[in-house]
Design a protein around this motif. Structure first.
Motif, PDB file in Angstrom:
ATOM      1  N   ILE A  73      55.145  42.545  33.137  1.00  0.00           N
ATOM      2  CA  ILE A  73      53.995  42.358  34.275  1.00  0.00           C
ATOM      3  C   ILE A  73      53.789  40.365  34.498  1.00  0.00           C
ATOM      4  N   VAL A  74      53.068  39.946  33.148  1.00  0.00           N
ATOM      5  CA  VAL A  74      52.502  38.354  33.615  1.00  0.00           C
ATOM      6  C   VAL A  74      53.986  37.218  32.655  1.00  0.00           C
ATOM      7  N   ARG A  75      54.790  36.991  34.049  1.00  0.00           N
ATOM      8  CA  ARG A  75      56.028  36.242  33.359  1.00  0.00           C
ATOM      9  C   ARG A  75      55.621  35.354  32.208  1.00  0.00           C
ATOM     10  N   LYS A  76      54.655  34.305  32.386  1.00  0.00           N
ATOM     11  CA  LYS A  76      54.436  33.318  32.070  1.00  0.00           C
ATOM     12  C   LYS A  76      53.649  34.028  30.538  1.00  0.00           C
ATOM     13  N   ASP A  77      54.108  32.838  29.059  1.00  0.00           N
ATOM     14  CA  ASP A  77      52.527  33.558  28.056  1.00  0.00           C
ATOM     15  C   ASP A  77      51.520  33.107  27.877  1.00  0.00           C
ATOM     16  N   ILE A  78      51.151  34.032  28.853  1.00  0.00           N
ATOM     17  CA  ILE A  78      49.373  33.038  29.302  1.00  0.00           C
ATOM     18  C   ILE A  78      48.112  34.567  28.427  1.00  0.00           C
ATOM     19  N   PRO A  79      47.944  34.250  27.135  1.00  0.00           N
ATOM     20  CA  PRO A  79      47.294  35.065  26.444  1.00  0.00           C
ATOM     21  C   PRO A  79      46.440  36.754  27.488  1.00  0.00           C
ATOM     22  N   PHE A  80      45.346  35.340  27.909  1.00  0.00           N
ATOM     23  CA  PHE A  80      44.111  36.188  28.548  1.00  0.00           C
ATOM     24  C   PHE A  80      44.960  37.064  29.690  1.00  0.00           C
ATOM     25  N   LEU A  81      45.652  36.684  30.214  1.00  0.00           N
ATOM     26  CA  LEU A  81      46.035  37.367  31.094  1.00  0.00           C
ATOM     27  C   LEU A  81      46.853  38.202  30.850  1.00  0.00           C
ATOM     28  N   ARG A  82      47.484  38.153  29.670  1.00  0.00           N
ATOM     29  CA  ARG A  82      49.252  39.351  29.470  1.00  0.00           C
ATOM     30  C   ARG A  82      48.053  40.629  28.897  1.00  0.00           C
ATOM     31  N   ASN A  83      46.799  40.348  28.050  1.00  0.00           N
ATOM     32  CA  ASN A  83      46.203  41.167  27.432  1.00  0.00           C
ATOM     33  C   ASN A  83      45.026  41.993  28.669  1.00  0.00           C
ATOM     34  N   ALA A  84      45.396  41.291  29.191  1.00  0.00           N
ATOM     35  CA  ALA A  84      44.211  41.151  30.458  1.00  0.00           C
ATOM     36  C   ALA A  84      44.648  43.153  31.206  1.00  0.00           C
ATOM     37  N   VAL A  85      45.845  42.761  32.043  1.00  0.00           N
ATOM     38  CA  VAL A  85      47.144  43.028  32.871  1.00  0.00           C
ATOM     39  C   VAL A  85      47.682  44.329  31.556  1.00  0.00           C
ATOM     40  N   GLY A  86      47.838  44.339  30.453  1.00  0.00           N
ATOM     41  CA  GLY A  86      48.208  45.209  29.157  1.00  0.00           C
ATOM     42  C   GLY A  86      47.133  45.996  29.540  1.00  0.00           C
ATOM     43  N   LEU A  87      45.848  45.773  29.060  1.00  0.00           N
ATOM     44  CA  LEU A  87      44.917  46.507  28.993  1.00  0.00           C
ATOM     45  C   LEU A  87      44.636  47.674  30.089  1.00  0.00           C
ATOM     46  N   VAL A  88      45.170  47.480  31.188  1.00  0.00           N
ATOM     47  CA  VAL A  88      44.198  47.940  32.492  1.00  0.00           C
ATOM     48  C   VAL A  88      45.145  49.239  32.865  1.00  0.00           C
ATOM     49  N   SER A  89      46.817  48.487  32.551  1.00  0.00           N
ATOM     50  CA  SER A  89      48.094  49.553  32.223  1.00  0.00           C
ATOM     51  C   SER A  89      48.403  50.462  31.384  1.00  0.00           C
ATOM     52  N   ILE A  90      47.888  49.757  30.285  1.00  0.00           N
ATOM     53  CA  ILE A  90      47.579  50.771  29.374  1.00  0.00           C
ATOM     54  C   ILE A  90      46.682  51.641  29.365  1.00  0.00           C
ATOM     55  N   PHE A  91      45.893  51.296  30.040  1.00  0.00           N
ATOM     56  CA  PHE A  91      43.887  52.287  30.302  1.00  0.00           C
ATOM     57  C   PHE A  91      44.956  53.619  31.605  1.00  0.00           C
ATOM     58  N   VAL A 335      46.456  50.515  41.916  1.00  0.00           N
ATOM     59  CA  VAL A 335      46.947  48.943  41.107  1.00  0.00           C
ATOM     60  C   VAL A 335      48.279  48.897  40.967  1.00  0.00           C
ATOM     61  N   ASN A 336      49.227  49.894  40.218  1.00  0.00           N
ATOM     62  CA  ASN A 336      50.250  49.354  39.634  1.00  0.00           C
ATOM     63  C   ASN A 336      50.776  49.129  40.647  1.00  0.00           C
ATOM     64  N   LEU A 337      50.429  48.850  41.997  1.00  0.00           N
ATOM     65  CA  LEU A 337      51.423  48.530  43.194  1.00  0.00           C
ATOM     66  C   LEU A 337      51.546  47.026  43.185  1.00  0.00           C
ATOM     67  N   VAL A 338      49.699  46.374  42.797  1.00  0.00           N
ATOM     68  CA  VAL A 338      50.232  44.605  42.285  1.00  0.00           C
ATOM     69  C   VAL A 338      51.832  44.885  41.084  1.00  0.00           C
ATOM     70  N   PHE A 339      51.407  45.354  40.127  1.00  0.00           N
ATOM     71  CA  PHE A 339      52.262  45.378  38.927  1.00  0.00           C
ATOM     72  C   PHE A 339      53.173  45.323  39.412  1.00  0.00           C
ATOM     73  N   VAL A 340      54.185  46.561  40.491  1.00  0.00           N
ATOM     74  CA  VAL A 340      55.341  46.462  40.967  1.00  0.00           C
ATOM     75  C   VAL A 340      55.905  45.373  41.656  1.00  0.00           C
ATOM     76  N   ILE A 341      55.068  44.917  42.109  1.00  0.00           N
ATOM     77  CA  ILE A 341      54.926  43.622  43.097  1.00  0.00           C
ATOM     78  C   ILE A 341      54.966  42.229  41.988  1.00  0.00           C
ATOM     79  N   MET A 342      54.480  42.716  41.329  1.00  0.00           N
ATOM     80  CA  MET A 342      55.006  41.435  40.050  1.00  0.00           C
ATOM     81  C   MET A 342      56.101  40.921  39.608  1.00  0.00           C
ATOM     82  N   ILE A 343      56.438  42.196  39.068  1.00  0.00           N
ATOM     83  CA  ILE A 343      57.602  42.724  37.992  1.00  0.00           C
ATOM     84  C   ILE A 343      58.757  42.117  38.939  1.00  0.00           C
ATOM     85  N   ALA A 344      58.677  42.684  40.299  1.00  0.00           N
ATOM     86  CA  ALA A 344      59.654  42.085  41.345  1.00  0.00           C
ATOM     87  C   ALA A 344      59.896  40.590  41.250  1.00  0.00           C
TER      88      ALA A 344
END
Length: 362
Positions: A73-91, A335-344
């Motif tokens: 979901i988060v292309r660049k290795d930005i730890p804060f954003l990746r951790n936040a997105v990962g936790l939301v998705s996992i939730f 919420v996942n609509l935002v994630f899908v757009i980011m992956i696209a």
């Protein structure tokens, strides 16, 4: 490592969707059935969007060799954003697991007159046990029960679908009661992105096992077709017996109405569907935790972590199946609509970057 072919990919995709909400008829009714004939259009739109999202998730994961949700979901290795997105998705994956456990409890209570909490507890314990056996276990599960479920649903269809009449649709008011799903097209999009969110983590783990790009496209297409066949058949049967829509598990009520033996067999297949979807999400969550935290790499801690996850899941399931479906699914979908757009966007950037580098090298 054995690679997944077209049908292995298709069964894995379909199996991940065929959870308690889908096969029980509850999810299909809330998202599509309440809109009457427009529900069929919504179903087709939802599965087309789901096909596209499955392709882009798998292709991007393969191109970049990504195995975690946050990096997809988060292309660049930005730890804060990746951790936040990962936790939301996992939730939300965990929420799906909770809904499946609630479905098992509802089934135990409706069909076998077993207390709700016992049915839910048994599923959570079984999922924890198999999660610890590894990824290949749940992929084999998909390939076994999806064909059986498809054949059984068709059997019920042949038996009673001739009773279905277009006039049955006149009894449907054509609008949903859920304010989050107020229009058939909005409901379809939400359903697609909800289900896409469920497979992001699973696909991240599975992508390296899919044979090639052709398999990604054809496997996703065949999976979507299988889902369309099953979903339209279930919805048509519910339209022919509209009173079943009032039950927590509409299709269980429908099958039991045909014959008690049919009801038992369908209930067992439905339980397998609940189990498979729960397992897919449990594996994805456990894998993510193991990749992200050093403490979970230790075998003892991993076992404790998976066990605790199933325990919390059991507690959450006590809120009830129908209520959880009506709240968790729509919120997760948006919420996942935002994630899908980011992956696209990530896939688009990756392809464009590769083309630019190719031109420069020439």
């Amino acid at each position: 490592m054995k690679k997944l072919g077209i049908f292995g990919m298709a069964f894995a995709m379909a199996g991940n969707m065929l959870g308690a909400g889908f096969v029980s008829g509850q999810e299909l009714w809330q998202y599509f059935g309440v809109f009457g004939v427009k529900g069929y259009l919504g179903m087709a739109l939802s599965l087309f969007v789901l096909f596209l999202t499955s392709v882009l998730i798998l292709l991007y994961s393969q191109r970049e060799k990504i195995t975690t949700v946050d990096a997809l979901i988060v292309r660049k290795d930005i730890p804060f954003l990746r951790n936040a997105v990962g936790l939301v998705s996992i939730f939300f994956m965990f929420c799906t697991y909770v809904v499946m456990a609630a479905g098992a409890g509802a089934l135990a209570e409706q069909v076998f007159s077993v207390p709700f909490y016992i049915g839910s507890a048994i599923l959570c314990i079984a999922v924890a046990f198999v999660t610890l056996s590894g990824v290949s276990g749940f992929l084999r599960m998909f390939s076994l029960f999806v064909p059986a479920l498809l054949i059984f649903v068709f059997g019920m269809c042949i038996f009673r679908l001739p009773d279905f009449s277009p006039e049955d649709l006149n009894a449907i008011k054509g609008a949903g009661d859920n304010p989050m799903l107020s229009h058939w097209a909005l409901s379809a999009l939400n359903n697609a992105t909800y289900n896409a969110g469920c497979v992001i983590g699973v696909y991240a783990v599975m992508a390296e096992r899919v044979k090639d790009k052709k398999t990604v496209f054809l496997g996703s297409f065949v999976g979507a077709v299988l889902l369309m066949i099953i979903a339209s058949t279930i919805l048509s049967m519910l339209f022919s017996s509209i009173e079943c829509a009032d039950f927590s598990l509409p299709m269980v009520a429908y099958a039991t109405g045909l014959n008690n033996t049919v009801g038992i067999i369908f209930s067992v297949l439905l339980l397998l569907a609940m189990f498979a979807t729960s397992l897919a999400n449990s594996v994805a969550i456990a894998y993510y935790a193991k990749e992200k935290t050093a403490v979970m790499k230790k075998n003892t801690n991993y076992i404790i972590g998976v066990s605790l996850m199933s325990g919390v899941c059991f507690a959450g399931s006590l809120f009830g199946f129908e209520k959880l479906v009506s709240i968790v699914y729509p919120i997760s979908g948006y919420v996942n609509l935002v994630f899908v757009i980011m992956i696209a966007l990530n896939l688009f950037i990756s392809v464009r970057k590769e083309k630019t580098q190719t031109k420069v090298s020439e």
